[in-house]
Enzyme design. Structure first.
Site, PDB file in Angstrom:
ATOM      1  N   HIS A 115     -42.052  24.981  11.057  1.00  0.00           N
ATOM      2  CA  HIS A 115     -43.088  25.825  10.276  1.00  0.00           C
ATOM      3  C   HIS A 115     -43.318  27.021  11.034  1.00  0.00           C
ATOM      4  CE1 HIS A 115     -44.148  22.320   7.108  1.00  0.00           C
ATOM      5  NE2 HIS A 115     -42.725  22.961   6.914  1.00  0.00           N
ATOM      6  N   SER A 184     -48.212  13.774   5.071  1.00  0.00           N
ATOM      7  CA  SER A 184     -48.413  13.400   3.856  1.00  0.00           C
ATOM      8  C   SER A 184     -47.165  13.434   3.106  1.00  0.00           C
ATOM      9  CB  SER A 184     -49.497  14.294   3.137  1.00  0.00           C
ATOM     10  OG  SER A 184     -49.084  15.592   3.015  1.00  0.00           O
TER      11      SER A 184
HETATM   12  N1  APR Z   1     -53.243   9.500  12.712  1.00  0.00           N
HETATM   13  C1  APR Z   1     -52.040   9.465  11.781  1.00  0.00           C
HETATM   14  N2  APR Z   1     -52.129  10.346  10.505  1.00  0.00           N
HETATM   15  C2  APR Z   1     -53.381  10.836  10.103  1.00  0.00           C
HETATM   16  C3  APR Z   1     -54.358  10.798  10.951  1.00  0.00           C
HETATM   17  C4  APR Z   1     -54.351  10.141  12.417  1.00  0.00           C
HETATM   18  N3  APR Z   1     -55.396  10.228  13.052  1.00  0.00           N
HETATM   19  N4  APR Z   1     -55.539  11.692  10.292  1.00  0.00           N
HETATM   20  C5  APR Z   1     -54.888  12.004   9.117  1.00  0.00           C
HETATM   21  N5  APR Z   1     -53.695  11.419   8.934  1.00  0.00           N
HETATM   22  C6  APR Z   1     -52.560  11.581   7.928  1.00  0.00           C
HETATM   23  C7  APR Z   1     -53.402  11.632   6.695  1.00  0.00           C
HETATM   24  O1  APR Z   1     -53.606  10.389   5.992  1.00  0.00           O
HETATM   25  C8  APR Z   1     -52.392  12.596   5.649  1.00  0.00           C
HETATM   26  O2  APR Z   1     -51.421  11.665   5.338  1.00  0.00           O
HETATM   27  O3  APR Z   1     -52.233  12.897   8.160  1.00  0.00           O
HETATM   28  C9  APR Z   1     -51.568  13.466   6.973  1.00  0.00           C
HETATM   29  C10 APR Z   1     -51.830  14.765   6.966  1.00  0.00           C
HETATM   30  O4  APR Z   1     -51.350  15.424   5.629  1.00  0.00           O
HETATM   31  P1  APR Z   1     -51.506  16.957   5.243  1.00  0.00           P
HETATM   32  O5  APR Z   1     -52.813  17.354   5.545  1.00  0.00           O
HETATM   33  O6  APR Z   1     -50.780  17.119   4.094  1.00  0.00           O
HETATM   34  O7  APR Z   1     -50.580  17.821   6.421  1.00  0.00           O
HETATM   35  P2  APR Z   1     -49.060  17.870   6.740  1.00  0.00           P
HETATM   36  O8  APR Z   1     -48.396  16.671   6.181  1.00  0.00           O
HETATM   37  O9  APR Z   1     -48.865  18.244   8.078  1.00  0.00           O
HETATM   38  O10 APR Z   1     -48.780  19.077   5.720  1.00  0.00           O
HETATM   39  C11 APR Z   1     -47.460  19.713   5.566  1.00  0.00           C
HETATM   40  O11 APR Z   1     -48.343  21.552   4.303  1.00  0.00           O
HETATM   41  O12 APR Z   1     -49.897  23.011   4.329  1.00  0.00           O
HETATM   42  C12 APR Z   1     -48.733  22.867   4.799  1.00  0.00           C
HETATM   43  O13 APR Z   1     -47.441  24.117   6.216  1.00  0.00           O
HETATM   44  C13 APR Z   1     -48.766  23.298   6.228  1.00  0.00           C
HETATM   45  O14 APR Z   1     -47.215  22.113   7.793  1.00  0.00           O
HETATM   46  C14 APR Z   1     -48.157  21.906   6.682  1.00  0.00           C
HETATM   47  C15 APR Z   1     -47.561  21.135   5.664  1.00  0.00           C
END
Ligand code: APR
Length: 239
Positions: A115, A184
């Protein structure tokens, strides 16, 4: 559970680690959809789309500037560092959705940024691209061609850099184990990487304190944090 992972990891020659915002959460960087996530407090369609950018480039730049300050003040955590240590035992490729550069700062030698990167910028008109080395005095910053500059990140509705995506698929198709940590899996096409790996009969290991939409498709899904569990994976090789 760890006996099973132990066996898979010892046999593996290549591991691909798909990461998301959750791996940087323990470095003090908010996730997007978690409890205090960005999208809980802000409207993604007002900050992370090309239309939002042209509607209010100053607002979008101020948000990225706030995130950049937060990221520059952050340090890689035990999760990032464990991934670097795994390189001592097998081939490691990181496919990250994160734009924070913490994998590279931890010392990972092979990182694909799906990204984009928060330190990169590009012109909205000409082919000027660069890295941000100092703070901008005013927002939005303007290119020497007179058009405004934008963060070189992938916004909703935009396609990923094709060369990076093609290489990411090639790694997903050629790994023995894929670890999916801190994401997620809500966003495509990054969330198709486990499917490519599964088609290649790779072992899928998920690390996330919460269930995700693909937890039931994983060979092993560990309800824990990335810093703790990735460190435990390294200890398997040290035994
Ligand atoms: N260790 C492991 N996982 C964790 C932790 C931790 N300490 N803390 C939170 N999580 C998990 C949450 O439960 C959640 O499932 O990390 C995940 C974060 O998910 P999102 O907030 O949806 O982030 P991400 O999956 O990276 O989003 C994907 O969406 O908004 C866009 O471009 C943006 O790259 C991003 C993409």
């Amino acid at each position: 559970m760890f006996e099973q992972i132990d066996e898979y990891l010892r046999k593996a020659k290549k591991i691909v680690i798909v990461t998301g915002a959750g791996i940087s959460q323990e470095s003090g960087i908010p996730t997007f959809r978690g409890k205090d996530g960005w999208w809980r407090n802000y409207d993604a369609m007002k900050l992370a789309t090309i239309d939002a950018f042209y509607e209010n480039p100053k607002l979008v730049w101020e948000w990225y500037n706030e995130r950049r300050q937060n990221i520059f003040a952050a340090e890689p955590n035990l999760g990032h560092k464990a991934i670097v240590e795994l390189e001592n035992y097998l081939e490691v490729v990181v496919l990250t959705q994160n734009i924070d550069g913490l994998h590279q700062r931890a010392g990972s030698s092979k990182v694909l940024e799906l990204h984009g990167s928060i330190v990169k910028i590009k012109c909205t008109a000409c082919d000027y691209m660069d890295e941000i080395t100092s703070n901008f005095l005013e927002f939005p910053p303007v290119c020497k061609c007179g058009n405004i500059l934008r963060p070189d990140v992938v916004w909703f509705g935009e396609s990923l850099p094709q060369d990076v995506w093609k290489e990411a698929i090639a790694h997903a198709n050629s790994c023995d184990v894929m670890v999916i940590a801190g994401t997620s899996l809500a966003v495509s096409p990054a969330n198709t990487l486990p499917i490519y790996a599964k088609q290649n009969n790779s072992i899928l290991v998920e690390i996330n304190p919460d269930q995700t939409i693909m937890s039931s498709d994983m060979d092993i899904s560990i309800r824990s944090t990335s810093a703790k569990t990735l460190s435990e994976l390294v200890s398997i090789f040290k035994k």
